[in-house]
Design a protein around this motif. Structure first.
Motif, PDB file in Angstrom:
ATOM      1  N   GLU A 137       0.828  -1.206   0.000  1.00 25.51           N
ATOM      2  CA  GLU A 137       0.000   0.000   0.000  1.00 25.51           C
ATOM      3  C   GLU A 137       0.862   1.257   0.000  1.00 25.51           C
ATOM      4  N   VAL A 138       1.895   1.281   0.860  1.00 30.08           N
ATOM      5  CA  VAL A 138       2.777   2.443   0.933  1.00 30.08           C
ATOM      6  C   VAL A 138       3.512   2.636  -0.393  1.00 30.08           C
ATOM      7  N   TYR A 139       3.994   1.545  -0.954  1.00 34.19           N
ATOM      8  CA  TYR A 139       4.744   1.632  -2.210  1.00 34.19           C
ATOM      9  C   TYR A 139       3.904   2.231  -3.322  1.00 34.19           C
ATOM     10  N   ARG A 140       2.640   1.828  -3.418  1.00 34.95           N
ATOM     11  CA  ARG A 140       1.794   2.252  -4.544  1.00 34.95           C
ATOM     12  C   ARG A 140       1.018   3.544  -4.276  1.00 34.95           C
ATOM     13  N   SER A 141       1.165   4.100  -3.095  1.00 31.18           N
ATOM     14  CA  SER A 141       0.265   5.189  -2.708  1.00 31.18           C
ATOM     15  C   SER A 141       0.574   6.524  -3.371  1.00 31.18           C
ATOM     16  N   ARG A 142       1.774   6.709  -3.918  1.00 35.81           N
ATOM     17  CA  ARG A 142       2.134   8.007  -4.467  1.00 35.81           C
ATOM     18  C   ARG A 142       2.322   7.984  -5.980  1.00 35.81           C
ATOM     19  N   TRP A 143       3.226   7.151  -6.454  1.00 38.58           N
ATOM     20  CA  TRP A 143       3.555   7.219  -7.880  1.00 38.58           C
ATOM     21  C   TRP A 143       2.385   6.793  -8.759  1.00 38.58           C
ATOM     22  N   GLN A 149      -3.493  10.871 -11.964  1.00 35.09           N
ATOM     23  CA  GLN A 149      -4.021  12.227 -11.854  1.00 35.09           C
ATOM     24  C   GLN A 149      -3.278  13.234 -12.723  1.00 35.09           C
ATOM     25  N   GLY A 150      -2.029  12.957 -13.019  1.00 35.43           N
ATOM     26  CA  GLY A 150      -1.191  13.951 -13.676  1.00 35.43           C
ATOM     27  C   GLY A 150      -0.555  14.876 -12.648  1.00 35.43           C
ATOM     28  N   HIS A 151       0.504  15.557 -13.067  1.00 34.23           N
ATOM     29  CA  HIS A 151       1.278  16.356 -12.127  1.00 34.23           C
ATOM     30  C   HIS A 151       0.476  17.479 -11.489  1.00 34.23           C
ATOM     31  N   GLY A 152      -0.304  18.203 -12.293  1.00 34.11           N
ATOM     32  CA  GLY A 152      -1.020  19.351 -11.763  1.00 34.11           C
ATOM     33  C   GLY A 152      -2.018  18.972 -10.694  1.00 34.11           C
ATOM     34  N   ALA A 153      -2.878  18.002 -10.985  1.00 37.20           N
ATOM     35  CA  ALA A 153      -3.909  17.601 -10.029  1.00 37.20           C
ATOM     36  C   ALA A 153      -3.277  16.957  -8.795  1.00 37.20           C
ATOM     37  N   TYR A 154      -2.238  16.149  -9.004  1.00 40.69           N
ATOM     38  CA  TYR A 154      -1.577  15.505  -7.876  1.00 40.69           C
ATOM     39  C   TYR A 154      -0.972  16.558  -6.944  1.00 40.69           C
ATOM     40  N   ALA A 155      -0.281  17.535  -7.516  1.00 42.33           N
ATOM     41  CA  ALA A 155       0.364  18.562  -6.704  1.00 42.33           C
ATOM     42  C   ALA A 155      -0.662  19.413  -5.965  1.00 42.33           C
ATOM     43  N   GLU A 176       4.120  22.861  -4.719  1.00 45.01           N
ATOM     44  CA  GLU A 176       3.507  22.379  -5.957  1.00 45.01           C
ATOM     45  C   GLU A 176       4.510  22.379  -7.102  1.00 45.01           C
ATOM     46  N   ALA A 177       5.317  23.407  -7.182  1.00 44.66           N
ATOM     47  CA  ALA A 177       6.288  23.506  -8.278  1.00 44.66           C
ATOM     48  C   ALA A 177       7.289  22.364  -8.223  1.00 44.66           C
ATOM     49  N   GLU A 178       7.744  22.009  -7.033  1.00 47.47           N
ATOM     50  CA  GLU A 178       8.687  20.893  -6.917  1.00 47.47           C
ATOM     51  C   GLU A 178       8.011  19.573  -7.277  1.00 47.47           C
ATOM     52  N   MET A 179       6.749  19.402  -6.874  1.00 44.57           N
ATOM     53  CA  MET A 179       6.028  18.182  -7.239  1.00 44.57           C
ATOM     54  C   MET A 179       5.813  18.100  -8.745  1.00 44.57           C
ATOM     55  N   GLY A 180       5.705  19.249  -9.393  1.00 45.99           N
ATOM     56  CA  GLY A 180       5.533  19.259 -10.839  1.00 45.99           C
ATOM     57  C   GLY A 180       6.732  18.749 -11.604  1.00 45.99           C
ATOM     58  N   LYS A 181       7.873  18.613 -10.922  1.00 49.04           N
ATOM     59  CA  LYS A 181       9.105  18.130 -11.563  1.00 49.04           C
ATOM     60  C   LYS A 181       9.328  16.634 -11.355  1.00 49.04           C
ATOM     61  N   LEU A 182       8.436  15.977 -10.622  1.00 44.43           N
ATOM     62  CA  LEU A 182       8.645  14.560 -10.305  1.00 44.43           C
ATOM     63  C   LEU A 182       8.635  13.698 -11.564  1.00 44.43           C
ATOM     64  N   HIS A 183       9.493  12.674 -11.553  1.00 42.44           N
ATOM     65  CA  HIS A 183       9.511  11.656 -12.602  1.00 42.44           C
ATOM     66  C   HIS A 183       8.974  10.360 -12.010  1.00 42.44           C
ATOM     67  N   VAL A 184       8.114   9.694 -12.731  1.00 47.74           N
ATOM     68  CA  VAL A 184       7.474   8.491 -12.193  1.00 47.74           C
ATOM     69  C   VAL A 184       8.507   7.450 -11.793  1.00 47.74           C
ATOM     70  N   GLU A 185       9.540   7.246 -12.623  1.00 51.43           N
ATOM     71  CA  GLU A 185      10.522   6.196 -12.305  1.00 51.43           C
ATOM     72  C   GLU A 185      11.226   6.479 -10.986  1.00 51.43           C
ATOM     73  N   GLY A 186      11.750   7.696 -10.830  1.00 53.12           N
ATOM     74  CA  GLY A 186      12.446   8.030  -9.590  1.00 53.12           C
ATOM     75  C   GLY A 186      11.516   8.044  -8.394  1.00 53.12           C
ATOM     76  N   PHE A 187      10.288   8.511  -8.601  1.00 55.70           N
ATOM     77  CA  PHE A 187       9.286   8.554  -7.544  1.00 55.70           C
ATOM     78  C   PHE A 187       8.941   7.140  -7.081  1.00 55.70           C
ATOM     79  N   ALA A 188       8.809   6.231  -8.029  1.00 52.23           N
ATOM     80  CA  ALA A 188       8.490   4.844  -7.686  1.00 52.23           C
ATOM     81  C   ALA A 188       9.648   4.181  -6.946  1.00 52.23           C
TER      82      ALA A 188
END
Length: 277
Positions: A137-143, A149-155, A176-188
């Motif tokens: 659950e923790v692993y899948r909860s963010r990425w 949702q996409g970056h905008g809605a997620y942030a 929000e601006a920093e979250m907008g730079k997230l990459h799915v691979e690194g986030f996962a």
């Protein structure tokens, strides 16, 4: 803070630097799971006497992801060592925020030689001892939310939770601006580490160097009671950051900087920095 990059054997490592005239002591800033190097810019204004180095963790910004799909904090520590060695850093204070606290703990466990002290700020402690369902659950909860949702809605949904209830709109926009730079691979990858590793595996007893635990008194992500319990378990001093949420260094940069300066100054001979602003 100036954006820079260093090419290592393991790939490009990006970071931000607030340079100071020698012999300014060095603070190394490790961001949390939903952030990046740029998040420290507001704090940097309050630490004029220090050289600040803030990395974009592997898989964040333009930093190359780790090769392991399921990395541990020790894997991040290995990259951190390569980066600090590449920069010629001989002595520093590590400041690990949230997930960065786990990276700082792992670094200290494997590479203590460069570390004058460690600050565990609003520390994430990991879920490595949780049952499989919780870890998944923790692993899948963010990425997965970021992908859906996409970056905008997620942030927009997530950023306010990292700050105090009445946070400054500019601070919410910064997160929000920093979250907008997230990459799915690194986030996962970072999510895997949070879910399957734990700080206690690296800091099972009082650290061999001076250490401090700090936490925003309105932190809703890693609550103050958990941070205090960690400090008690490790026999470390604890310091509240008043009127601050999880991203305490953004909500209350002057108070956070004062805590860092009070901790770090004696480690560098007591005359390391002019008065903080």
């Amino acid at each position: 803070m100036d954006a820079k990059r260093l090419t290592l054997d393991s790939g490009v490592q990006c970071y931000r630097e607030q340079p100071r005239p020698e012999p300014a002591p060095t603070l190394v800033l490790l961001h949390g799971i939903s952030s990046g190097a740029g998040s420290w810019a507001k704090l940097a204004e309050h630490l004029p006497g220090y050289r600040l180095l803030a990395w974009d963790a592997p898989g964040y910004g333009d930093s190359r992801p780790l090769p392991a799909k399921a990395p541990s904090a020790a894997d991040y520590a290995q990259r951190l060592e390569a980066w600090l060695a590449g920069l010629g850093i001989e002595r520093c204070v590590l400041v690990g925020h949230s997930l960065g606290a786990m990276m700082a703990g792992a670094y200290l466990a494997s590479y203590p030689g460069r570390v004058a002290g460690v600050v565990l700020a609003d520390p994430a402690q990991g879920y490595g001892d949780a049952d499989e369902a919780k870890r998944d659950e923790v692993y899948r909860s963010r990425w997965t939310q970021l992908m859906t949702q996409g970056h905008g809605a997620y942030a927009r949904a997530r950023a306010p939770r990292l700050l105090r209830e009445d946070a400054e709109p500019a601070d919410v926009a910064r997160v929000e601006a920093e979250m907008g730079k997230l990459h799915v691979e690194g986030f996962a990858q970072a999510g895997w580490m949070l879910a399957n590793d734990q700080l206690g595996d690296y800091l099972a007893a009082t650290p061999a160097v001076p250490a401090l635990v700090v936490c925003g008194d309105e932190d809703r992500i890693t609550p103050p009671e958990d941070a205090r319990a960690l400090a008690d378990r490790l026999g470390l001093p604890y310091r509240d950051i008043p009127r601050a949420g999880h991203a305490s260094y953004i909500d209350a940069p002057a108070a956070f900087a004062a805590a860092l300066d009070d901790f770090a100054r004696p480690l560098f001979g007591g005359a390391a920095a002019p008065e903080i602003s």
